[in-house]
Design a protein around this motif. Structure first.
Motif, PDB file in Angstrom:
ATOM      1  N   ILE A  91     -11.639  -4.931  -2.345  1.00 20.52           N
ATOM      2  CA  ILE A  91     -10.273  -4.757  -1.858  1.00 20.52           C
ATOM      3  C   ILE A  91     -10.157  -5.329  -0.446  1.00 20.52           C
ATOM      4  O   ILE A  91     -10.943  -4.989   0.440  1.00 20.52           O
ATOM      5  CB  ILE A  91      -9.850  -3.276  -1.863  1.00 20.52           C
ATOM      6  N   ALA A  99       0.820  -1.206   0.000  1.00 15.55           N
ATOM      7  CA  ALA A  99       0.000   0.000   0.000  1.00 15.55           C
ATOM      8  C   ALA A  99       0.856   1.259   0.000  1.00 15.55           C
ATOM      9  O   ALA A  99       1.858   1.347   0.728  1.00 15.55           O
ATOM     10  CB  ALA A  99      -0.924   0.003   1.214  1.00 15.55           C
ATOM     11  N   GLU A 155      -7.484  -6.179   2.919  1.00 15.68           N
ATOM     12  CA  GLU A 155      -6.362  -5.519   3.587  1.00 15.68           C
ATOM     13  C   GLU A 155      -5.668  -6.478   4.545  1.00 15.68           C
ATOM     14  O   GLU A 155      -6.302  -7.321   5.177  1.00 15.68           O
ATOM     15  CB  GLU A 155      -6.877  -4.297   4.354  1.00 15.68           C
ATOM     16  N   ALA A 213      -6.491  -6.393  -4.492  1.00 16.32           N
ATOM     17  CA  ALA A 213      -7.633  -5.921  -5.273  1.00 16.32           C
ATOM     18  C   ALA A 213      -8.137  -7.049  -6.168  1.00 16.32           C
ATOM     19  O   ALA A 213      -7.345  -7.712  -6.835  1.00 16.32           O
ATOM     20  CB  ALA A 213      -7.236  -4.704  -6.106  1.00 16.32           C
ATOM     21  N   LEU A 272      -2.417  -4.514   0.166  1.00 19.08           N
ATOM     22  CA  LEU A 272      -3.754  -4.491  -0.403  1.00 19.08           C
ATOM     23  C   LEU A 272      -3.875  -5.568  -1.460  1.00 19.08           C
ATOM     24  O   LEU A 272      -2.960  -5.784  -2.266  1.00 19.08           O
ATOM     25  CB  LEU A 272      -4.029  -3.127  -1.041  1.00 19.08           C
ATOM     26  N   THR A 320      -2.231   3.835  -3.257  1.00 17.51           N
ATOM     27  CA  THR A 320      -3.147   3.792  -2.120  1.00 17.51           C
ATOM     28  C   THR A 320      -4.450   3.116  -2.536  1.00 17.51           C
ATOM     29  O   THR A 320      -4.745   2.950  -3.730  1.00 17.51           O
ATOM     30  CB  THR A 320      -3.468   5.207  -1.636  1.00 17.51           C
ATOM     31  N   GLU A 321      -5.249   2.755  -1.530  1.00 21.34           N
ATOM     32  CA  GLU A 321      -6.554   2.163  -1.828  1.00 21.34           C
ATOM     33  C   GLU A 321      -7.416   3.136  -2.628  1.00 21.34           C
ATOM     34  O   GLU A 321      -8.127   2.742  -3.563  1.00 21.34           O
ATOM     35  CB  GLU A 321      -7.264   1.769  -0.540  1.00 21.34           C
ATOM     36  N   ARG A 343      -9.064   2.345  -6.347  1.00 22.06           N
ATOM     37  CA  ARG A 343     -10.521   2.393  -6.548  1.00 22.06           C
ATOM     38  C   ARG A 343     -10.906   3.303  -7.716  1.00 22.06           C
ATOM     39  O   ARG A 343     -12.029   3.210  -8.230  1.00 22.06           O
ATOM     40  CB  ARG A 343     -11.225   2.851  -5.273  1.00 22.06           C
TER      41      ARG A 343
END
Length: 224
Positions: A187, A144, A189, A219, A217, A172-173, A177
């Motif tokens: 997603i 991440a 974690e 995905a 992360l 980053t998340e 997204r």
């Protein structure tokens, strides 16, 4: 990405997984991947197979694997492991971004710790998604961005410009997204302890508490 980038670290790459913290980090990441990677069948594509850390596990589970990696030396280690286990894998020593026209249709595509090094990840993932069978999934695992682990690797790159991490970008998340890949996105974690954690017990405690932002992360895009 230069083909020779990962060749110099191929011989020592697996040493990380033999350390106490390396084993714990690998395990919590794998646990999350197992939860999310659920192909609709046995035919799968692994991108960035490296030395075969996931390839061997997938082979033991009975998947029909096509494994891709840009580093010949990393893939040689994976080939040796698979041969010793008596399994068969289709190997492609290539840059995934350059062989899209050679790809088939797959029930699942998996990539662990590779998309940090792939330029234009959104574009490449969208193209890969076209090679997923209905009900199949495309799953990537990444460190991440804006996390203790990405900062740790960033410091490595700053102190050692020849490091592979000098070529990495950590997302980053929120950024992930925003990617328009296709299908339904989920997603997961994991990795809630920092790289400088004092002990395995402390790492396990932090992982259970989940009181900090995650460092890893996963995905998953599903084709409906």
């Amino acid at each position: 990405m230069p083909i020779e980038l990962f060749d110099p670290i191929a011989e020592d790459y697996d040493n990380w997984y033999e350390t106490e913290i390396g084993r714990i980090a690998d395990q919590v990441e794998r646990d999350l991947v197992v939860q999310l990677f659920q192909p609709s069948g046995l035919k799968i594509l692994e991108i960035g197979c490296g030395t075969g850390q996931y390839t061997t596990t997938l082979a033991k589970q009975g998947y029909q694997i096509t494994a891709v990696d840009i580093s010949e030396k990393m893939m040689a280690r994976a080939r040796e492991k698979i041969a010793n286990l008596g399994y068969s894998v289709k190997w492609l020593n290539a840059d995934i971004t350059q062989i899209m026209d050679q790809l088939e249709q797959y029930h699942g595509i998996l990539s662990m710790s590779a998309f940090e090094f792939i330029p234009n990840p959104e574009e490449i993932l969208a193209r890969l998604f076209e090679h997923i069978e209905p009900k199949g999934c495309l799953v990537i695992g990444v460190i991440a961005g804006e996390s203790p682990w990405s900062e740790f690797y960033g410091r490595k790159a700053n102190t050692k410009p020849e490091s592979v991490f000098a070529h990495a970008r950590f997302y980053t998340e929120f950024e992930i997204r925003q990617w328009e890949v296709g299908g339904r996105l989920k997603i997961g974690e994991a990795l809630y302890f920092p790289p400088e954690v004092s002990s395995v017990d402390r790492a396990l405690t932090l992982e259970k508490q989940k009181n900090t932002n995650p460092n890893f992360l996963v995905a998953k895009w599903v084709k409906e």
